[in-house]
Design an enzyme around this catalytic site. Structure first.
Site, short mmCIF file in Angstrom:
data_model
loop_
_atom_site.label_atom_id
_atom_site.label_comp_id
_atom_site.label_asym_id
_atom_site.label_seq_id
_atom_site.Cartn_x
_atom_site.Cartn_y
_atom_site.Cartn_z
N ASP A 147 -12.88 5.38 2.93
CA ASP A 147 -11.44 5.46 3.21
C ASP A 147 -11.05 6.88 3.63
OD1 ASP A 147 -8.67 5.55 3.20
OD2 ASP A 147 -8.44 4.50 1.29
N GLU A 204 -7.41 0.41 -4.48
CA GLU A 204 -7.42 0.29 -3.02
C GLU A 204 -8.74 -0.29 -2.49
OE1 GLU A 204 -6.19 4.22 -1.85
OE2 GLU A 204 -4.19 3.89 -2.68
N ASP A 247 0.88 -1.17 0.00
CA ASP A 247 0.00 0.00 0.00
C ASP A 247 0.92 1.22 0.00
OD1 ASP A 247 -1.67 2.13 0.53
OD2 ASP A 247 -2.38 1.40 2.47
N LYS A 306 2.47 11.26 -3.30
CA LYS A 306 1.45 10.54 -4.10
C LYS A 306 0.51 11.52 -4.82
CE LYS A 306 -1.97 6.87 -3.39
NZ LYS A 306 -2.49 5.94 -2.34
#
Ligand code: ADP
Ligand code: MG
Length: 622
Positions: free
Chosen positions: A211, A187, A23, A87
């Site tokens: 999330d 994800e 991850d 990211k």
């Protein structure tokens, strides 16, 4: 921990190759594997007990790079040399992020606004791909250290909304870190897999994955059908997460202590301390009712209910996003079968409570929310390693699938990137009178000629009762089931004769091979089009010669001497040019023969002839 075998021939130790799940998060990153004994996914833990590696990179004056907790210490004191949230910049240009440029405390180059961003640290420039690769390299090194075995292959997760550029950038970062990235997984899909959802055949479920991480919020609505994960909708806020909860606590304490904005900007170390304590307090309040501490000689204190008041508007924002995602998916809340909590911030009891209420059901929080994505990536890695034999997760076909038709041409039935499961059928016919069998050769690849593609299987459909050419109707169907297994069936519809074969389309192909096959098809596209045109014109010419000759034999009586002579000479002309590689001249002579023979056909009205002239033929059986 890794399985070790002994090579009997050499006596040397052989270690089974390990595929890890990664991850790569905005705030934290981690690695997970399937435990060789328990067969359950586990997050890899360092001696300090930490599974999470902060996604932060620090460069010291001499250019030495540190990643993780070590780097996090410099976040406030050395903002120019400490890279966080990389990211967010993956696959982005300066134009994409310029509205948010103040968010980044390090230097992002803004002179070329269209191309991918670069980050300047000291006198050096780095791409987000390189910077992400440092995080991945750190994860790889850790994993190798913990597992005591080389780690070369990985599955890496990305948000469901990542576009192709962002996915490619993630892949490249992996490559740069020395990892063979076997699959990029969404994800929310990974989180579902970690909970075992989608692992049963015949399972149909609608899942909401909520999330809430460190800096971002995503809600994804998935439909799982027989192992296929379809993203029905995504929504969220790319600038809403745990950091914002921390900020509200800092503001609260500033009032409490009387410390001002100016003081904090002058004393970066106090700001740093505030940030660390705010996060500590927030986490503490997920389990306790009161937090007490000290910052720069001032006492700080906050209760859970005070924090919840601060947090409430932020949680409400996520609820609005959830409602939007549901309406985009065209679903009502009671149609959701499972709700999964992902991201460290869902540890906040208020968040769980509000989201359970919103969806009207208990949410999944049995697994650590900040590990669940990596755990699911490990499940996917295990499936790819072939350890989970009853399940082969394959959501799209990486290369086109088709069969060989006359002249060695590839006739594509399932184009690449088709969703699976899928089923397609197409009709073919025979080329010769009385042909009793046809050969079905199955190929995979993007080139126009089958000889440049990869042969997967071959079989004969035999026992077709004698019929004139063009009359049999052979239906060839491709069925790819949820396990990625391709079944090819050929059935002659008039007689009912049928034959089928099972093929594993992806078997033995690595990502590189798939990539190479795609590159080749692009490289040879022009030459392939030319070859296909030539082959097609030759095939057409041969068929016409064949049918005309047959026609002349059968119907000699109804043709005049003159007609027979002219036709024969047109056939001879065509036979001469057919071997040339000039498709235009072949075409021209074919047309000439056609001009002559067409009126005969009309005259005699032979069904078989017109049938044979149209429609595709598969080559004869041996
Ligand atoms: P990301 O997916 O963005 O990389 P994570 O899922 O690791 O991030 O979430 C990190 C966030 O979770 C941080 O803001 C952290 O403070 C928060 N967090 C972690 N544990 C807790 C907890 N017990 N209570 C509240 N927030 C927490
Ligand atoms: Mg995350």
């Amino acid at each position: 921990m890794a399985k070790i075998g002994i090579n009997i021939a050499t006596g040397s130790l052989q270690q089974q190759e390990m595929i890890v799940g990664i991850d790569l998060g905005t705030t934290n990153s981690l690695v997970a594997i399937i435990h060789p004994e328990s067969k359950k996914p586990v997050a890899l833990k360092e001696h300090d007990g930490n599974t999470l590696v902060p996604s932060i990179i620090h460069f010291d004056e001499s250019g030495i790079i540190s990643v993780g907790e070590l780097a996090k210490k410099f976040l406030i004191t050395e903002p120019q040399n400490t890279i966080f949230s990389i990211k967010r910049l993956l696959g982005k240009s300066y134009n994409d992020i310029k509205k948010r440029s103040t968010f980044f405390t390090y230097k992002i180059i803004d002179d070329n606004t269209e191309s991918l961003v670069k980050i300047q640290v000291g006198s050096k420039f780095y791409s987000p791909i390189e910077l992400s690769s440092y995080i991945l390299k750190e994860l790889k090194t850790r994993a190798e250290h913990i597992l005591k075995t080389p780690v070369k292959k990985a599955v890496i997760t990305v948000p469901a909304y990542f576009n192709d550029a962002q996915r490619q950038a993630t892949r490249d970062a992996g490559k740069l870190a020395g990892l063979d990235v076997l699959r990029i997984v969404n994800e929310p899909t990974a989180a579902s897999l970690a909970y075992g959802l989608g692992m049963k055949k015949d399972e149909i479920k609608t899942v909401a994955v909520y999330d809430l991480g460190g800096g971002t919020f995503d809600i994804s609505i998935l439909r799982i059908t027989n192992g296929i994960f379809e993203v029905l909708s995504t929504n969220g806020d790319t600038y809403l997460g745990g950091d914002d909860f921390d900020q509200t606590i800092i503001k609260f304490w500033m009032q409490q202590t009387g410390i001002t904005e100016e003081e904090l900007s002058m004393h970066k170390n106090i700001l740093q301390e505030f940030r660390l304590k705010a996060e500590e307090a927030k986490k503490h309040l997920s389990l306790n009712n009161l937090y007490e501490g000290k910052v720069a000689n001032d006492n700080i204190i906050i209760t859970r209910s005070e924090f919840e008041k601060l947090a409430e508007p932020l949680v409400e924002k996520t609820i609005t996003c959830c409602k939007n995602a549901m309406s985009d998916a065209g679903l009502s809340f009671n149609e959701i079968d499972e709700v999964i909590m992902v991201g460290g911030s869902t540890r906040i009891p208020l968040v769980k409570e509000k989201i359970s209420k919103l969806f009207g059901r208990k949410v999944h929080d049995e697994l650590n929310p900040d590990e669940v994505v990596a755990l699911g990536a490990a499940v996917q890695a295990d499936i790819l390693a072939g350890n989970n034999k009853d399940f082969l997760l394959l959501d799209i076909t990486p290369l086109s699938l088709g069969i060989e038709t006359m002249g060695g041409l590839m006739d594509v039935l399932v184009p690449r990137n088709s969703k699976i499961p899928s089923k397609v059928g197409r009709q073919y016919t025979t080329q010769k009178d009385g042909q009793s069998g046809i050969r079905i050769s199955v190929f995979q690849g993007e080139r126009d000629l089958v000889r440049d593609n990869r042969k997967l299987a071959e079989f004969n459909l035999s026992g077709i009762p004698p019929m004139p050419a063009g009359l049999p109707k052979v239906e060839v169907s491709f069925l790819i089931n949820a396990d990625g297994i391709l079944t090819v069936k050929a059935k002659e519809l008039r007689s009912g004769v049928e034959q089928s074969i099972e093929v594993k389309p992806q078997y033995g192909l690595t990502d590189e091979e798939v990539e190479k096959m795609l590159m080749d098809s692009i490289k040879h596209a022009i030459e392939d089009i030319a070859t296909r045109a030539l082959v097609e014109s030759r095939t057409e010419a041969m068929q016409l010669i064949d049918t005309t000759e047959k026609f002349m034999q059968k119907n000699k009586a109804s043709l005049t001497e003159d007609e027979l002579r002219i036709t024969q000479s047109a056939i001879d002309d065509l036979k001469i040019v057919i071997q040339s590689s000039d498709k235009d001249i072949i075409h021209q002579k074919t047309e000439a023969l056609n001009e002559i023979s067409r009126p005969y056909a009309e005259r005699v009205l032979d069904v078989a002839i017109s049938k044979a002239m149209s429609g595709k033929n598969i080559k004869d059986a041996i």
